[in-house]
Design a protein around this motif. Structure first.
Motif, mmCIF file in Angstrom:
data_model
loop_
_atom_site.group_PDB
_atom_site.id
_atom_site.type_symbol
_atom_site.label_atom_id
_atom_site.label_comp_id
_atom_site.label_asym_id
_atom_site.label_seq_id
_atom_site.Cartn_x
_atom_site.Cartn_y
_atom_site.Cartn_z
ATOM 1 N N ILE A 209 0.806 -1.304 0.083
ATOM 2 C CA ILE A 209 -0.017 0.137 0.050
ATOM 3 C C ILE A 209 1.023 1.267 -0.092
ATOM 4 O O ILE A 209 1.686 1.217 0.855
ATOM 5 C CB ILE A 209 -0.897 0.025 1.185
ATOM 6 C CG1 ILE A 209 -1.585 -1.287 1.146
ATOM 7 C CG2 ILE A 209 -1.817 1.268 1.121
ATOM 8 C CD1 ILE A 209 -2.528 -1.586 2.551
ATOM 9 N N CYS A 272 4.968 3.888 2.541
ATOM 10 C CA CYS A 272 4.542 2.604 2.056
ATOM 11 C C CYS A 272 4.575 1.427 2.951
ATOM 12 O O CYS A 272 5.613 1.335 3.980
ATOM 13 C CB CYS A 272 5.597 2.241 0.933
ATOM 14 S SG CYS A 272 5.871 3.490 -0.445
ATOM 15 N N GLU A 293 -10.191 -1.785 1.851
ATOM 16 C CA GLU A 293 -10.099 -0.943 0.657
ATOM 17 C C GLU A 293 -10.839 0.233 0.382
ATOM 18 O O GLU A 293 -10.379 1.231 0.273
ATOM 19 C CB GLU A 293 -9.878 -1.864 -0.867
ATOM 20 C CG GLU A 293 -9.742 -1.083 -2.019
ATOM 21 C CD GLU A 293 -9.389 -1.954 -3.255
ATOM 22 O OE1 GLU A 293 -8.843 -1.373 -4.188
ATOM 23 O OE2 GLU A 293 -9.736 -2.818 -3.355
ATOM 24 N N ARG A 297 -9.356 4.187 1.215
ATOM 25 C CA ARG A 297 -9.568 5.192 -0.122
ATOM 26 C C ARG A 297 -10.402 6.341 0.420
ATOM 27 O O ARG A 297 -10.156 7.348 0.150
ATOM 28 C CB ARG A 297 -10.261 4.516 -1.202
ATOM 29 C CG ARG A 297 -9.389 3.358 -2.014
ATOM 30 C CD ARG A 297 -9.955 3.242 -3.276
ATOM 31 N NE ARG A 297 -9.342 1.974 -3.983
ATOM 32 C CZ ARG A 297 -7.962 2.181 -4.265
ATOM 33 N NH1 ARG A 297 -7.387 3.358 -4.301
ATOM 34 N NH2 ARG A 297 -7.188 1.409 -5.046
ATOM 35 N N LEU A 307 -3.728 7.291 -2.855
ATOM 36 C CA LEU A 307 -3.317 5.635 -2.620
ATOM 37 C C LEU A 307 -3.403 4.914 -3.638
ATOM 38 O O LEU A 307 -4.104 4.722 -4.572
ATOM 39 C CB LEU A 307 -4.773 5.460 -1.507
ATOM 40 C CG LEU A 307 -4.812 4.227 -0.985
ATOM 41 C CD1 LEU A 307 -3.879 3.775 0.031
ATOM 42 C CD2 LEU A 307 -6.236 3.530 -0.440
ATOM 43 N N MET A 309 -2.965 0.674 -3.864
ATOM 44 C CA MET A 309 -3.033 -0.480 -3.215
ATOM 45 C C MET A 309 -2.772 -1.839 -4.331
ATOM 46 O O MET A 309 -3.585 -1.782 -5.079
ATOM 47 C CB MET A 309 -4.458 -0.827 -2.338
ATOM 48 C CG MET A 309 -4.619 -1.919 -1.575
ATOM 49 S SD MET A 309 -6.164 -1.755 -0.582
ATOM 50 C CE MET A 309 -6.009 -3.351 0.411
#
Length: 410
Positions: A209, A272, A293, A297, A307, A309
């Protein structure tokens, strides 16, 4: 146990065990394992993906083989027994058969898999998924922190990646896969039992991420005008912890975080981090991943950061074959030990091998349930039980029963 100590000496660190996939230390360990396999009466090879394979022929040529194995790569600052125990128990079992001049109705292959851990490269189970025929060739382009791809590392190691398509076993050539492994948990110790039978292995997903903000002077940018990547990542990490805590048997871990520019007086521009999420029920894991997720976001939008992922690994939960569970349990019973059936919260090469054949596992008690740590500890007595149970299982395995219960002799 002496060989486990010897194998632990193959490390990139003087005072700790770190043996990453395709490193010089991994190659030295692979060659030593191959030598021990040869001493045990096996024909040996290192295949094109860096697995070490030993074969002990059965009474009749060309019968489906029983596969035994585990992995010989480690995490950083590892213990001696994770993975390595299963390989050396398997070699010791074959050595005893060979010493007695005993051939079974089926051949045995012992496989020391590479890259079960997924530490050097952002992919895992490379060796076992190759054998099972499920490796995505694109994963050979995955790179380590130095920008070296799996493909290039294999070439440096002495393997030819173009030969990888020849590695997968045919279903008709394999009977079962069985793995001996330390429990990596405290259940057997709490029950005062040396071994137990595994019923299933958790499914798992891994993600990278990347959070992008704006760098700025730590003293001049007001708090309300900041786009702090690390602060946003911190909120996301707590959201991950909260979501996992809210679902029984679901676990999620952020094990690595990197920040740029990583200066004491600069607002972080980039953060990260990794997420590892696991559950015995794939539906719970997948639902939680989708929920997270969306939440991550939403945090990014609210904080004004970018972002990305990216999923780097996924393995579905694997159920051990019921008939194998029963035959392993029978061997434990014949050893005079109470049978305990328990699931595995950790992933293993069996996750990959279930795509090829029925799988079974035996757990061995480890002190304190500690794993992935130098404090990993097992006793000589428990190792002896594991070996005796393995030998008993090999000698009593009923392929006809397997075919009847599984519907396919493989």
């Amino acid at each position: 146990m002496r060989r486990l100590d010897e194998l632990a000496e193959f490390s990139s660190e003087a005072n700790a065990l770190t043996r990453l996939y395709l490193s010089p230390e991994y190659k030295a360990a692979a060659l030593q394992v191959m030598a021990w396999m040869s001493e045990a009466g096996m024909t040996t090879m290192i295949d094109a993906v860096g697995n070490v394979v030993g074969r002990y022929d059965g009474q009749v040529p060309d019968k489906p083989a029983l596969l035994l194995g585990s992995h010989i790569d480690t995490v950083r600052n590892a213990g001696k027994y994770d993975g390595n125990l299963g390989v050396l128990v398997a070699i010791a079992a074959v050595a005893e058969l060979n010493r007695a001049g005993e051939r079974l109705p089926f051949p045995i292959e012992v496989i020391a898999f590479g890259n079960e851990e997924g530490v050097r490269f952002p992919v895992a189970l490379t060796g076992s998924r190759t054998v099972a025929g499920t490796l995505d060739p694109a994963e050979l382009d995955a790179e380590d922190e130095q920008g070296i791809s799996v493909r290039v590392a294999l070439q440096h190691f002495g393997c030819n990646p173009f030969d990888i398509p020849s590695i997968p076993r045919r279903r008709d050539d394999v009977l079962v896969y069985v793995e001996i492994h330390i429990e990596q948990g405290p259940v057997l110790e709490s029950e005062e039992l040396p071994v137990g039978v595994v019923t299933a292995i958790n499914g798992a997903g891994r993600f990278e991420i990347d959070v992008g903000g704006h760098a700025g002077h730590a003293g001049t940018v007001p708090m309300g005008l900041r786009k702090d990547a690390l602060a946003a990542a911190s909120e996301m990490i707590l959201a991950i912890e909260r979501r996992a805590a809210g679902t029984p048997n679901l676990v999620a871990t952020v094990g690595r975080i990197e920040v740029q520019p990583s200066a004491v007086n600069v607002i972080p521009e980039r953060a990260c981090f990794t997420m590892d999420i696991r559950a015995p029920a794939d539906a719970d894991r997948v639902t939680a991943t989708h929920d997270l997720e969306r939440e991550l976001r939403a945090i990014a939008v609210r904080r004004g950061v970018a972002l990305e992922m990216k999923q780097t690994y996924e393995a579905a939960a694997a159920t051990c074959a019921p008939w194998l569970i029963e035959q392993l349990a029978a061997s434990i019973t014949r050893a005079g030990i109470k049978v305990l059936r328990l699931p595995s919260g950790a992933g293993h090469d069996g996750l990959a091998m279930t795509a090829l054949c029925p799988i079974g596992m035996v757990f061995v008690r480890c002190r304190g349930g500690i794993s992935h740590n130098p404090a990993e500890s097992i006793t000589v007595e428990d190792a002896d039980v594991a070996l005796r149970v393995t030998l008993d299982f090999l000698r009593h395995l009923e392929p006809a029963s397997a075919a009847h219960q599984d519907g396919d002799l493989r």
